[in-house]
Design a protein around this motif. Structure first.
Motif, PDB file in Angstrom:
ATOM      1  N   SER A  29       0.808  -1.217   0.000  1.00  0.00           N
ATOM      2  CA  SER A  29       0.000   0.000   0.000  1.00  0.00           C
ATOM      3  C   SER A  29       0.842   1.269   0.000  1.00  0.00           C
ATOM      4  N   ARG A  30       2.126   1.159   0.227  1.00  0.00           N
ATOM      5  CA  ARG A  30       3.014   2.321   0.250  1.00  0.00           C
ATOM      6  C   ARG A  30       3.634   2.620  -1.112  1.00  0.00           C
ATOM      7  N   TYR A  31       3.304   1.813  -2.113  1.00  0.00           N
ATOM      8  CA  TYR A  31       3.899   1.982  -3.427  1.00  0.00           C
ATOM      9  C   TYR A  31       2.924   2.586  -4.418  1.00  0.00           C
ATOM     10  N   SER A  32       3.435   3.377  -5.315  1.00  0.00           N
ATOM     11  CA  SER A  32       2.679   3.739  -6.502  1.00  0.00           C
ATOM     12  C   SER A  32       2.647   2.518  -7.411  1.00  0.00           C
ATOM     13  N   VAL A  33       1.557   2.395  -8.149  1.00  0.00           N
ATOM     14  CA  VAL A  33       1.420   1.262  -9.056  1.00  0.00           C
ATOM     15  C   VAL A  33       1.087   1.767 -10.446  1.00  0.00           C
ATOM     16  N   ALA A  34       1.482   1.032 -11.429  1.00  0.00           N
ATOM     17  CA  ALA A  34       1.285   1.492 -12.800  1.00  0.00           C
ATOM     18  C   ALA A  34       1.171   0.319 -13.758  1.00  0.00           C
ATOM     19  N   TRP A  35       0.615   0.616 -14.901  1.00  0.00           N
ATOM     20  CA  TRP A  35       0.603  -0.309 -16.026  1.00  0.00           C
ATOM     21  C   TRP A  35       1.406   0.310 -17.166  1.00  0.00           C
ATOM     22  N   PHE A  36       2.237  -0.510 -17.761  1.00  0.00           N
ATOM     23  CA  PHE A  36       2.989  -0.143 -18.954  1.00  0.00           C
ATOM     24  C   PHE A  36       2.695  -1.197 -20.016  1.00  0.00           C
ATOM     25  N   ARG A  37       3.064  -0.895 -21.242  1.00  0.00           N
ATOM     26  CA  ARG A  37       2.905  -1.884 -22.314  1.00  0.00           C
ATOM     27  C   ARG A  37       4.103  -1.805 -23.243  1.00  0.00           C
ATOM     28  N   GLN A  38       4.327  -2.907 -23.930  1.00  0.00           N
ATOM     29  CA  GLN A  38       5.493  -2.985 -24.796  1.00  0.00           C
ATOM     30  C   GLN A  38       5.198  -3.854 -26.006  1.00  0.00           C
ATOM     31  N   THR A  39       5.642  -3.367 -27.158  1.00  0.00           N
ATOM     32  CA  THR A  39       5.572  -4.133 -28.399  1.00  0.00           C
ATOM     33  C   THR A  39       6.993  -4.439 -28.853  1.00  0.00           C
ATOM     34  N   ALA A  49      -1.173   5.152 -14.101  1.00  0.00           N
ATOM     35  CA  ALA A  49      -0.555   5.026 -12.784  1.00  0.00           C
ATOM     36  C   ALA A  49      -1.502   5.498 -11.702  1.00  0.00           C
ATOM     37  N   ASP A  50      -1.390   4.874 -10.564  1.00  0.00           N
ATOM     38  CA  ASP A  50      -2.085   5.290  -9.347  1.00  0.00           C
ATOM     39  C   ASP A  50      -0.972   5.692  -8.377  1.00  0.00           C
ATOM     40  N   VAL A  51      -0.845   6.988  -8.160  1.00  0.00           N
ATOM     41  CA  VAL A  51       0.322   7.528  -7.452  1.00  0.00           C
ATOM     42  C   VAL A  51       0.016   7.701  -5.977  1.00  0.00           C
ATOM     43  N   ILE A  52       0.862   7.116  -5.142  1.00  0.00           N
ATOM     44  CA  ILE A  52       0.593   7.105  -3.716  1.00  0.00           C
ATOM     45  C   ILE A  52       0.838   8.477  -3.083  1.00  0.00           C
ATOM     46  N   GLN A  53       1.754   9.272  -3.638  1.00  0.00           N
ATOM     47  CA  GLN A  53       2.102  10.542  -3.000  1.00  0.00           C
ATOM     48  C   GLN A  53       0.926  11.495  -2.947  1.00  0.00           C
ATOM     49  N   ASN A  54       0.142  11.552  -4.002  1.00  0.00           N
ATOM     50  CA  ASN A  54      -0.959  12.497  -4.042  1.00  0.00           C
ATOM     51  C   ASN A  54      -2.302  11.821  -4.296  1.00  0.00           C
ATOM     52  N   ARG A  55      -2.266  10.500  -4.367  1.00  0.00           N
ATOM     53  CA  ARG A  55      -3.481   9.700  -4.564  1.00  0.00           C
ATOM     54  C   ARG A  55      -4.218  10.082  -5.845  1.00  0.00           C
ATOM     55  N   HIS A  56      -3.476  10.532  -6.825  1.00  0.00           N
ATOM     56  CA  HIS A  56      -4.052  10.856  -8.131  1.00  0.00           C
ATOM     57  C   HIS A  56      -3.789   9.719  -9.103  1.00  0.00           C
ATOM     58  N   LYS A  57      -4.601   9.678 -10.140  1.00  0.00           N
ATOM     59  CA  LYS A  57      -4.421   8.706 -11.207  1.00  0.00           C
ATOM     60  C   LYS A  57      -4.035   9.448 -12.484  1.00  0.00           C
ATOM     61  N   TYR A  58      -3.116   8.862 -13.211  1.00  0.00           N
ATOM     62  CA  TYR A  58      -2.605   9.482 -14.425  1.00  0.00           C
ATOM     63  C   TYR A  58      -2.733   8.491 -15.587  1.00  0.00           C
ATOM     64  N   TYR A  59      -2.974   9.051 -16.768  1.00  0.00           N
ATOM     65  CA  TYR A  59      -3.151   8.220 -17.949  1.00  0.00           C
ATOM     66  C   TYR A  59      -2.377   8.789 -19.124  1.00  0.00           C
ATOM     67  N   ALA A  60      -1.899   7.896 -19.962  1.00  0.00           N
ATOM     68  CA  ALA A  60      -1.337   8.335 -21.236  1.00  0.00           C
ATOM     69  C   ALA A  60      -2.465   8.917 -22.082  1.00  0.00           C
ATOM     70  N   ASP A  61      -2.129   9.894 -22.894  1.00  0.00           N
ATOM     71  CA  ASP A  61      -3.140  10.529 -23.740  1.00  0.00           C
ATOM     72  C   ASP A  61      -3.834   9.513 -24.644  1.00  0.00           C
ATOM     73  N   SER A  62      -3.104   8.503 -25.062  1.00  0.00           N
ATOM     74  CA  SER A  62      -3.639   7.532 -26.005  1.00  0.00           C
ATOM     75  C   SER A  62      -4.723   6.644 -25.406  1.00  0.00           C
ATOM     76  N   VAL A  63      -4.800   6.582 -24.075  1.00  0.00           N
ATOM     77  CA  VAL A  63      -5.788   5.706 -23.442  1.00  0.00           C
ATOM     78  C   VAL A  63      -6.785   6.476 -22.583  1.00  0.00           C
ATOM     79  N   LYS A  64      -6.577   7.779 -22.452  1.00  0.00           N
ATOM     80  CA  LYS A  64      -7.443   8.580 -21.591  1.00  0.00           C
ATOM     81  C   LYS A  64      -8.889   8.484 -22.063  1.00  0.00           C
ATOM     82  N   GLY A  65      -9.786   8.239 -21.129  1.00  0.00           N
ATOM     83  CA  GLY A  65     -11.194   8.113 -21.468  1.00  0.00           C
ATOM     84  C   GLY A  65     -11.611   6.702 -21.838  1.00  0.00           C
ATOM     85  N   ARG A  66     -10.637   5.823 -22.052  1.00  0.00           N
ATOM     86  CA  ARG A  66     -10.942   4.436 -22.418  1.00  0.00           C
ATOM     87  C   ARG A  66     -10.487   3.447 -21.354  1.00  0.00           C
TER      88      ARG A  66
END
Length: 124
Positions: A29-39, A49-66
């Protein structure tokens, strides 16, 4: 922290998949967690990403909204709900955990723990 990802598969464009990453080990619970992808032949790309420092979620522009990242601390899971999938979303998806500074959350170097990857294939 050990991470185990699952949920990948083959889906048609416009469809949905839900990836799940289960964590074991202390202090998850003390870690930020994220998903990445690779081809093949490309660098690992930030997805969300779900960032533990500020409890915000961030998304790449290519996936935002989806795509939606969610964390269940009681179950030690990090899920990635992927809707309206596109062929360009085809990749191996990795979950990661770490403590990157906020300005570096999209840099895979900031995450010290990784799951084994799960393949997502979106057909056109």
């Amino acid at each position: 922290v050990q991470l185990q990802a699952c949920g990948g598969g083959l889906v048609q464009a416009g469809g949905s998949l839900r990836l799940s990453c289960t964590a074991s080990g202390r202090a998850f619970s003390r870690y930020s967690v994220a998903w990445f992808r690779q081809t093949p032949g490309k660098e690992r790309e930030f997805v969300a990403a779900d960032v533990i420092q500020n409890r915000h979620k961030y998304y790449a522009d290519s996936v935002k909204g989806r795509f939606t990242i969610s964390r269940d601390s009681a179950k030690n899971t990090i899920d990635l709900q992927m809707n309206n999938l596109k062929p360009e979303d085809t990749a191996v998806y990795y979950c990661g955990a770490g403590r990157p500074i906020i300005s570096e959350i999209s840099n895979p170097m900031g995450y010290g723990y990784w799951g084994q990857g799960t393949l997502v294939t979106v057909s056109s």
